[in-house]
Design a protein around this motif. Structure first.
Motif, PDB file in Angstrom:
ATOM      1  N   ASN A 115       5.642  -0.161  13.908  1.00 44.93           N
ATOM      2  CA  ASN A 115       4.513   0.701  13.535  1.00 44.93           C
ATOM      3  C   ASN A 115       4.310   0.853  12.039  1.00 44.93           C
ATOM      4  O   ASN A 115       3.216   1.208  11.610  1.00 44.93           O
ATOM      5  CB  ASN A 115       4.689   2.094  14.149  1.00 44.93           C
ATOM      6  CG  ASN A 115       4.524   2.082  15.649  1.00 44.93           C
ATOM      7  OD1 ASN A 115       4.353   1.046  16.268  1.00 44.93           O
ATOM      8  ND2 ASN A 115       4.589   3.258  16.237  1.00 44.93           N
ATOM      9  N   PHE A 116       5.354   0.579  11.264  1.00 47.39           N
ATOM     10  CA  PHE A 116       5.166   0.698   9.813  1.00 47.39           C
ATOM     11  C   PHE A 116       5.395  -0.612   9.069  1.00 47.39           C
ATOM     12  O   PHE A 116       4.500  -1.100   8.383  1.00 47.39           O
ATOM     13  CB  PHE A 116       6.028   1.793   9.206  1.00 47.39           C
ATOM     14  CG  PHE A 116       5.693   2.013   7.751  1.00 47.39           C
ATOM     15  CD1 PHE A 116       4.543   2.686   7.384  1.00 47.39           C
ATOM     16  CD2 PHE A 116       6.490   1.483   6.740  1.00 47.39           C
ATOM     17  CE1 PHE A 116       4.188   2.848   6.047  1.00 47.39           C
ATOM     18  CE2 PHE A 116       6.152   1.635   5.401  1.00 47.39           C
ATOM     19  CZ  PHE A 116       4.996   2.324   5.055  1.00 47.39           C
ATOM     20  N   VAL A 117       6.578  -1.213   9.198  1.00 44.63           N
ATOM     21  CA  VAL A 117       6.848  -2.428   8.430  1.00 44.63           C
ATOM     22  C   VAL A 117       5.900  -3.553   8.850  1.00 44.63           C
ATOM     23  O   VAL A 117       5.324  -4.254   8.002  1.00 44.63           O
ATOM     24  CB  VAL A 117       8.321  -2.865   8.580  1.00 44.63           C
ATOM     25  CG1 VAL A 117       8.578  -4.141   7.783  1.00 44.63           C
ATOM     26  CG2 VAL A 117       9.262  -1.760   8.113  1.00 44.63           C
ATOM     27  N   ALA A 118       5.712  -3.723  10.163  1.00 45.40           N
ATOM     28  CA  ALA A 118       4.784  -4.759  10.628  1.00 45.40           C
ATOM     29  C   ALA A 118       3.345  -4.420  10.257  1.00 45.40           C
ATOM     30  O   ALA A 118       2.544  -5.309   9.961  1.00 45.40           O
ATOM     31  CB  ALA A 118       4.922  -4.950  12.140  1.00 45.40           C
ATOM     32  N   ALA A 119       3.010  -3.130  10.267  1.00 47.51           N
ATOM     33  CA  ALA A 119       1.664  -2.720   9.824  1.00 47.51           C
ATOM     34  C   ALA A 119       1.472  -3.021   8.346  1.00 47.51           C
ATOM     35  O   ALA A 119       0.380  -3.422   7.919  1.00 47.51           O
ATOM     36  CB  ALA A 119       1.443  -1.235  10.100  1.00 47.51           C
ATOM     37  N   LEU A 120       2.515  -2.837   7.556  1.00 50.38           N
ATOM     38  CA  LEU A 120       2.460  -3.203   6.144  1.00 50.38           C
ATOM     39  C   LEU A 120       2.162  -4.694   5.990  1.00 50.38           C
ATOM     40  O   LEU A 120       1.317  -5.091   5.174  1.00 50.38           O
ATOM     41  CB  LEU A 120       3.786  -2.849   5.460  1.00 50.38           C
ATOM     42  CG  LEU A 120       4.003  -3.397   4.043  1.00 50.38           C
ATOM     43  CD1 LEU A 120       2.948  -2.868   3.083  1.00 50.38           C
ATOM     44  CD2 LEU A 120       5.412  -3.062   3.554  1.00 50.38           C
ATOM     45  N   ALA A 121       2.844  -5.526   6.774  1.00 46.42           N
ATOM     46  CA  ALA A 121       2.591  -6.970   6.721  1.00 46.42           C
ATOM     47  C   ALA A 121       1.143  -7.285   7.075  1.00 46.42           C
ATOM     48  O   ALA A 121       0.485  -8.107   6.424  1.00 46.42           O
ATOM     49  CB  ALA A 121       3.542  -7.704   7.662  1.00 46.42           C
TER      50      ALA A 121
END
Length: 256
Positions: A115-121
């Motif tokens: 939910n966060f690191v992949a969203a950042l990508a």
């Protein structure tokens, strides 16, 4: 007046809100770039949408957003295929988790990474294309839970959605530094309330829950207006957002 966005990329499009939004934008005649892990579902959705509207183009690609290099590759492949991408909807997410200290770090970690690191990508890959194009619309799907800390299974989920909302505002702030108040790249944070989907299908007797079709229609309507932020459905969630940010935590927990 918001621009017509003819080509829209949606992550997490094989189910839930992503699938529902794809159906709504297909009705509006938009071309779609759809990606998710479950390709069989994407193939079925592509066939359904193209049958309903023969004038649109639907392209699908397998994507696990936690494979960050693949996020950049897939987004760029869509860009090459369509020439430009007018709107990115960063929707892929998950809701696993449990109270911290109860032995479920693996589930909380998976939620934080997705939910966060992949969203950042996804935001990084989208913004690379949008900056190159010098136009377009970035949309992130946050949650009403982002406004306060939540208990038990919602603790990490809410934290990631708050982080995503802050990240999105930071992107908008950066564009304002570059372009001023009239940036050609628009950025929106969407806060869905209770919309029935696969992530919450087992939750019963929830007040203000709307069905998937209604919720996704309202999401598409809100996104098309390209707001800085939107609560969907607006009633009662705009009021709830006001209250959640101001009430003592013990009262917020009664509302949630």
């Amino acid at each position: 007046m918001a621009q017509q966005r003819n080509t829209i990329l949606i992550t997490g499009a094989s189910s839930g809100l992503g699938q529902g939004m794809a159906r709504e934008f297909a009705k509006q005649g938009r071309n779609l770039c759809l990606c998710a892990r479950r390709v069989d579902r994407l193939e079925a959705l592509k066939a359904e949408l193209e049958q309903q509207n023969a004038n649109i183009k639907v392209s699908i690609k397998a994507l696990d957003v936690n494979q960050h290099d693949d996020v950049f590759s897939v987004f760029n492949e869509f860009k090459q295929e369509f020439g430009s991408i007018d709107r990115f909807i960063i929707n892929a997410g998950m809701g696993k988790g449990a109270a911290l200290g109860t032995g479920y770090f693996h589930a909380n970690k998976a939620t934080a990474e997705t939910n966060f690191v992949a969203a950042l990508a996804q935001c990084e890959a989208a913004m690379t294309i949008l900056r190159e194009q010098q136009q377009g619309h970035l949309v992130t799907i946050s949650s009403m839970s982002a406004f306060r800390g939540m208990p038990r299974a919602m603790t990490v989920y809410a934290a990631t959605k708050a982080g995503l909302a802050s990240l999105t505002e930071g992107i908008r702030a950066d564009l304002m530094k570059t372009y001023g108040s009239n940036s050609p790249i628009k950025v929106s944070t969407i806060y869905p309330g209770y919309i029935r989907s696969e992530i919450n299908e087992k939750v019963k007797n929830t007040p203000f829950m709307v069905d998937t079709e209604t919720g996704c229609r309202l999401l598409a309507e809100a996104i098309n207006k390209e707001p800085v932020k939107a609560y969907v459905p607006r009633w009662p969630w705009a009021l709830m957002a006001f209250l959640m940010k101001r009430l003592p935590l013990k009262w917020v927990l009664k509302l949630s």
